[in-house]
Design a protein around this motif. Structure first.
Motif, PDB file in Angstrom:
ATOM      1  N   ARG A 132      -5.513  -3.894  -8.581  1.00 26.50           N
ATOM      2  CA  ARG A 132      -4.547  -3.099  -9.335  1.00 26.50           C
ATOM      3  C   ARG A 132      -4.470  -1.700  -8.733  1.00 26.50           C
ATOM      4  O   ARG A 132      -5.480  -1.017  -8.625  1.00 26.50           O
ATOM      5  CB  ARG A 132      -5.003  -3.035 -10.791  1.00 26.50           C
ATOM      6  CG  ARG A 132      -4.080  -2.322 -11.734  1.00 26.50           C
ATOM      7  CD  ARG A 132      -4.534  -2.489 -13.192  1.00 26.50           C
ATOM      8  NE  ARG A 132      -5.939  -2.224 -13.404  1.00 26.50           N
ATOM      9  CZ  ARG A 132      -6.425  -1.034 -13.796  1.00 26.50           C
ATOM     10  NH1 ARG A 132      -5.618  -0.030 -14.043  1.00 26.50           N
ATOM     11  NH2 ARG A 132      -7.723  -0.880 -13.966  1.00 26.50           N
ATOM     12  N   ARG A 133      -3.263  -1.307  -8.342  1.00 26.34           N
ATOM     13  CA  ARG A 133      -3.082   0.038  -7.789  1.00 26.34           C
ATOM     14  C   ARG A 133      -3.186   1.047  -8.913  1.00 26.34           C
ATOM     15  O   ARG A 133      -2.482   0.965  -9.904  1.00 26.34           O
ATOM     16  CB  ARG A 133      -1.733   0.161  -7.087  1.00 26.34           C
ATOM     17  CG  ARG A 133      -1.528   1.572  -6.499  1.00 26.34           C
ATOM     18  CD  ARG A 133      -0.447   1.663  -5.471  1.00 26.34           C
ATOM     19  NE  ARG A 133      -0.717   0.939  -4.246  1.00 26.34           N
ATOM     20  CZ  ARG A 133      -1.546   1.348  -3.280  1.00 26.34           C
ATOM     21  NH1 ARG A 133      -2.231   2.455  -3.428  1.00 26.34           N
ATOM     22  NH2 ARG A 133      -1.700   0.630  -2.192  1.00 26.34           N
ATOM     23  N   LEU A 134      -4.109   1.988  -8.753  1.00 23.23           N
ATOM     24  CA  LEU A 134      -4.304   3.037  -9.747  1.00 23.23           C
ATOM     25  C   LEU A 134      -3.410   4.236  -9.458  1.00 23.23           C
ATOM     26  O   LEU A 134      -2.892   4.866 -10.372  1.00 23.23           O
ATOM     27  CB  LEU A 134      -5.765   3.466  -9.778  1.00 23.23           C
ATOM     28  CG  LEU A 134      -6.752   2.345 -10.126  1.00 23.23           C
ATOM     29  CD1 LEU A 134      -8.174   2.834  -9.982  1.00 23.23           C
ATOM     30  CD2 LEU A 134      -6.488   1.808 -11.517  1.00 23.23           C
ATOM     31  N   ASP A 135      -3.270   4.550  -8.197  1.00 20.22           N
ATOM     32  CA  ASP A 135      -2.368   5.601  -7.742  1.00 20.22           C
ATOM     33  C   ASP A 135      -2.227   5.438  -6.232  1.00 20.22           C
ATOM     34  O   ASP A 135      -2.643   4.429  -5.677  1.00 20.22           O
ATOM     35  CB  ASP A 135      -2.864   7.001  -8.141  1.00 20.22           C
ATOM     36  CG  ASP A 135      -4.221   7.377  -7.556  1.00 20.22           C
ATOM     37  OD1 ASP A 135      -4.591   6.847  -6.475  1.00 20.22           O
ATOM     38  OD2 ASP A 135      -4.912   8.208  -8.157  1.00 20.22           O
ATOM     39  N   GLU A 136      -1.659   6.418  -5.552  1.00 17.94           N
ATOM     40  CA  GLU A 136      -1.437   6.286  -4.110  1.00 17.94           C
ATOM     41  C   GLU A 136      -2.730   6.361  -3.306  1.00 17.94           C
ATOM     42  O   GLU A 136      -2.749   6.077  -2.112  1.00 17.94           O
ATOM     43  CB  GLU A 136      -0.433   7.338  -3.607  1.00 17.94           C
ATOM     44  CG  GLU A 136      -0.900   8.776  -3.718  1.00 17.94           C
ATOM     45  CD  GLU A 136      -0.738   9.368  -5.119  1.00 17.94           C
ATOM     46  OE1 GLU A 136      -1.249  10.476  -5.328  1.00 17.94           O
ATOM     47  OE2 GLU A 136      -0.133   8.738  -6.008  1.00 17.94           O
ATOM     48  N   ARG A 137      -3.856   6.672  -3.957  1.00 17.09           N
ATOM     49  CA  ARG A 137      -5.121   6.836  -3.251  1.00 17.09           C
ATOM     50  C   ARG A 137      -6.179   5.803  -3.620  1.00 17.09           C
ATOM     51  O   ARG A 137      -7.238   5.760  -2.984  1.00 17.09           O
ATOM     52  CB  ARG A 137      -5.675   8.227  -3.516  1.00 17.09           C
ATOM     53  CG  ARG A 137      -4.770   9.351  -3.030  1.00 17.09           C
ATOM     54  CD  ARG A 137      -5.307  10.704  -3.416  1.00 17.09           C
ATOM     55  NE  ARG A 137      -6.665  10.933  -2.955  1.00 17.09           N
ATOM     56  CZ  ARG A 137      -6.973  11.468  -1.766  1.00 17.09           C
ATOM     57  NH1 ARG A 137      -6.026  11.803  -0.943  1.00 17.09           N
ATOM     58  NH2 ARG A 137      -8.225  11.653  -1.436  1.00 17.09           N
TER      59      ARG A 137
END
Length: 152
Positions: free
Chosen positions: A72-77
């Protein structure tokens, strides 16, 4: 309490068949002479899930990626990688010019529809699905037997 010395990151995949009475897919390891779940060492630029997908495909011919929980992508980092069901530190005995060391083993349990695996003969003598009652009749490391009996 912890194993001293060099440590390698590995991933093992316990493959269970989606049958009324599930079975587990094991490979017979040539070097060790025991039945084990497919898996192996992480390569550069891999996370544990990527290692598991690659190792299972190489060792069994089965693509498990559709049956895994998705990161799951949490943010761009940052990406949240699904946690394994187990995480073991395992002693690996010296072999040839390789000294004893430890594996830090991410162990994922993955349920898949039953399918025939393909034998990857450079590392394994055999590959086979086993029912729970058959586990007492084959050569397994005790920690592998315990986890399989717990899962099944």
């Amino acid at each position: 309490m912890f194993i001293e010395g060099q440590k390698h990151y590995t991933t093992s995949i316990v493959l269970l068949s989606k049958e009324q009475v599930p079975r587990v897919l094991l490979v017979h390891h040539q070097k060790l002479g025991v039945w084990m779940p497919p898996g192996g060492h992480e390569e550069a630029l891999e996370n544990p899930l990527e290692t598991g997908v690659r190792e299972v495909k190489e060792e069994t011919g089965i693509d498990i990626s559709p049956y895994l929980p998705q990161p799951r992508r949490l943010d761009e980092r940052a990406i949240a990688i699904p946690l394994p069901q187990y995480f073991f530190e395992e002693l690996i005995d010296a072999h040839g010019d390789q000294p004893s060391h430890a594996h830090l083993d991410f162990i994922y349990v993955v349920k898949i529809p039953y399918q025939e695996p393909l034998l990857e003969a450079t590392e394994h003598h055999a590959i086979r699905w086993f029912a729970k009652q058959e586990l007492d009749t084959i050569s397994l490391f005790q920690n592998v037997r315990a986890i399989l009996l717990e899962i099944l």
